[in-house]
Design a protein around this motif. Structure first.
Motif, mmCIF file in Angstrom:
data_model
loop_
_atom_site.group_PDB
_atom_site.id
_atom_site.type_symbol
_atom_site.label_atom_id
_atom_site.label_comp_id
_atom_site.label_asym_id
_atom_site.label_seq_id
_atom_site.Cartn_x
_atom_site.Cartn_y
_atom_site.Cartn_z
ATOM 1 N N GLU A 1 0.804 -1.232 0.000
ATOM 2 C CA GLU A 1 0.000 0.000 0.000
ATOM 3 C C GLU A 1 0.835 1.280 0.000
ATOM 4 O O GLU A 1 0.389 2.307 -0.482
ATOM 5 N N SER A 2 2.017 1.227 0.597
ATOM 6 C CA SER A 2 2.764 2.475 0.737
ATOM 7 C C SER A 2 4.262 2.231 0.709
ATOM 8 O O SER A 2 4.756 1.263 1.279
ATOM 9 N N VAL B 1 0.531 7.764 7.474
ATOM 10 C CA VAL B 1 0.520 7.613 6.017
ATOM 11 C C VAL B 1 -0.920 7.515 5.511
ATOM 12 O O VAL B 1 -1.659 6.620 5.890
ATOM 13 N N THR C 1 -2.186 6.883 2.510
ATOM 14 C CA THR C 1 -2.557 5.834 1.550
ATOM 15 C C THR C 1 -2.683 4.456 2.196
ATOM 16 O O THR C 1 -3.077 3.493 1.560
ATOM 17 N N SER C 2 -2.296 4.363 3.476
ATOM 18 C CA SER C 2 -2.295 3.052 4.128
ATOM 19 C C SER C 2 -3.537 2.875 4.988
ATOM 20 O O SER C 2 -4.042 3.819 5.584
#
Lengths: 245, 363
Positions: free
Chosen positions: A167-168, A219, A221-222
């Protein structure tokens, strides 16, 4: 000659198994609880193989009609493939499963929820917490996202190998395989570590020892709620027992 | 080397030992020296092999791509995990074929076919070998005069109805969700239904693979009058050579294919299906087919999945896995014909599916 193929295969495999056991590397393939059984049966196989070589030949093969050509070719091909596989167990150094398999098997997807372990962990003293491995932390992270729980529980010297987080790029998983029977059933477990730019420092699959605090995941995007923010990251040797049993 | 003649051994090559021994002695002695040399040569070769192994382990950097290295690790792991059970299976098969008088095995069986099959499906209780070890045993039973469907009943039921499997399944699951009970009753039912279906076959010998049927026929009609008399020890070693030649290539190829599929198919494809009553069962059956681990230990493997998968799917895994998987098909092909295996796989898969769905509905 044909009837001796299997004897050489079983004798060679048994010899390799005994060598793996003697050099402490059998744990790369099976759970330690099966080592005694495996060593006993490999010794029996080796003894029987040598006894069979020493016993007078039986010549009943001569009475048997030769098998059809197709069967003979199939048998030969099977024996050749088997021989190549056995040869690789002799010349290719034994290895643990790679980070690629950890990724492919989906980290933490099949970790068990163990409420009792969480309960015990919440009242554990500092020295117990300091001994937590990837297995304990992964299980706790699966069951709680309450930051207060982690307040006085730092991770210290947790050892694992680097698996990228799909994911990141700012995160990687500090991961280990948990093995219940043999390497075939290895389940990857991991603790997410926040270290932007980690890929410039460490290779995928390299072994690290990480200490740090658990924090709320910054984060965007996670989807992980909590991650480990390291205070120290050291590169270490692969442990002699790479799997968690 | 003195073997007393045994009256209750119906087909054994060592029956008329006593008469021939004297004139065989001198050539036999000379041959003995040659074979001791063979054994010493073998021991030297194996020692050399271990030395090569030790040297390459320290000095060789294989540098294989991850996927290939993991394929080797996984396949080796399946082989090393199964090998002791294969050895145990061959040893028990030798015991049944050479050392136990035939009348013992046949006397305890009821005459009625359903009763016979029911008793045979409980043989695993005192022959605790997992499925790969049961293949040589089932072959031994056919040679000892069991019918082909009866050998299948044994092959299917024994890995499940077996003390080691029952203990490990109980350790893993206790009596939760009826998983243990469903596994045992399901295994018993599937074995007996399968045996009954195949017993309807007009020509059971045609269910066997060509080579195995041929070797059984040869066993039956010669052996009394050809060759040197063989002691029981020699017969045992002959069987060890024969069974290992047949089973080892099959085991290794089965392990290789199982390893390759695991490297190729992402696990999440299966895991994402976990909570659907139908698809969870199908996914677990597929997993059992691919993963090819022994029935004695598969409960520990599947335990972590129990939190995400429905109990019926776990039962389907635990019932199908011991009977049909990639490694087992390779091993069973040494004994049964391809058509037989296709039929067997279909029947067992359908019955496991029904069992799994049933447990999902009840639980």
């Amino acid at each position: 000659m044909q009837r001796w193929r299997g004897l050489w295969l079983i004798a060679a495999l048994s010899a390799v198994t005994l060598w793996l056991a003697a050099s402490g590397q059998l744990v790369l393939y099976i759970h330690p609880r099966y080592i005694v059984f495996t060593v006993i049966m490999a010794s029996i196989a080796l003894a029987l193989s040598l006894a069979a070589l020493a016993s007078p030949r039986q010549h009943d093969d001569e009475h048997e009609p030769p098998p059809p050509r197709r069967d003979r070719m199939l048998g030969l091909a099977a024996a050749a493939i088997a021989a190549v596989v056995v040869l690789t167990t002799i010349v290719i150094p034994p290895a643990t499963l790679s980070a690629a398999t950890a990724e492919q098997r989906d980290i933490n997807s099949s970790a068990g929820d163990d409420p009792a372990a969480l309960e015990a962990a919440s009242s554990a003293d500092a020295s117990t917490v300091a001994r937590f491995t990837v297995r304990e932390w992964a299980s706790i992270l699966r069951q709680t996202s309450d930051l207060a729980f982690f307040a006085d529980k730092p991770a210290s010297d947790v050892v694992g190998f680097v698996t990228p987080d799909p994911e990141s790029d700012d995160l990687f998983y500090l991961s280990r395989f948990a093995v219940t029977c043999c390497a075939v059933d290895a389940q990857p477990l991991g603790v997410p570590v926040l270290l932007p730019g980690w890929s410039g420092q460490f290779d995928e699959g390299s072994w690290l020892s990480v200490s740090g605090e658990f924090i709320s995941n910054p984060v965007a995007t996670s989807t992980l709620p909590i991650v480990l923010e390291p205070t120290s990251v050291e590169q270490v040797e692969q442990p002699s027992e790479p799997y968690l049993f | 080397m003195t073997v007393p003649p045994l009256s209750d051994r119906a087909s054994g090559v060592g029956l008329d030992d006593g008469q021939h021994r004297h004139d065989e002695r001198p050539p036999f002695r000379r041959a003995r020296g040659v074979h001791v040399a063979w054994a010493l040569g073998g021991a030297l070769l194996l020692t050399a092999l271990v030395i090569v192994r030790a040297v390459t382990a320290d000095n060789l950097e294989a540098g294989l791509p991850d996927a290939l290295q993991d394929l080797l690790t996984l396949s080796t792991s399946v082989v090393i995990e199964s090998l002791p059970f294969i050895v145990l299976g061959i040893a028990l098969s030798i015991l049944v074929q050479v050392w136990i008088p035939e009348s013992w095995l046949l006397r305890i069986l009821p005459r009625n076919p359903w009763g016979r099959r029911a008793v045979i499906s409980l043989f695993g209780m005192f022959l605790p070998v997992c499925e790969c070890g049961n293949v040589p045993l089932a072959r031994g039973l056919v040679r000892r005069g069991f019918t082909v469907p009866e050998s299948m009943v044994f092959l299917v039921a024994a890995p499940i109805l077996n003390p080691v499997t029952i203990i490990t399944t109980h350790q893993a699951f206790g009596f939760d969700d009826g998983i243990l009970v469903a596994r045992l009753l399901g295994g018993f039912a599937i074995a007996n239904i399968l045996g009954w279906l195949f017993s309807k076959h007009p020509d059971p010998t045609s269910l066997l693979s060509g080579r195995f049927a041929e070797s059984c026929r040869l066993d039956d009609d010669h052996g009394h009058d050809h060759g040197q008399p063989r002691s029981r020890w020699q017969q045992s070693l002959d069987l060890f050579v024969r069974e290992s030649s047949i089973l080892l290539p099959a085991l290794i190829i089965g392990a290789l294919v199982a390893g390759a599929i695991q490297v190729a198919v992402p696990r999440e494809v299966l895991v994402s299906l976990g909570s659907d009553p139908l698809f969870s069962v199908l996914a677990m059956m597929l997993l059992a087919f691919v993963i090819s681990i022994c029935a004695n230990v598969d409960s520990f493997f599947i335990l972590p999945f129990a939190s995400t998968f429905l109990p019926g799917s776990i039962v389907a895994f635990l019932v199908l896995g011991p009977i049909v998987d990639i490694k087992m098909l390779a091993l069973m092909r040494t004994t049964y014909s391809t058509t037989t295996l296709v039929q067997l796989t279909t029947i067992v898969a359908l019955l496991s599916l029904v069992l799994g769905l049933g447990v999902n509905l009840l639980a």
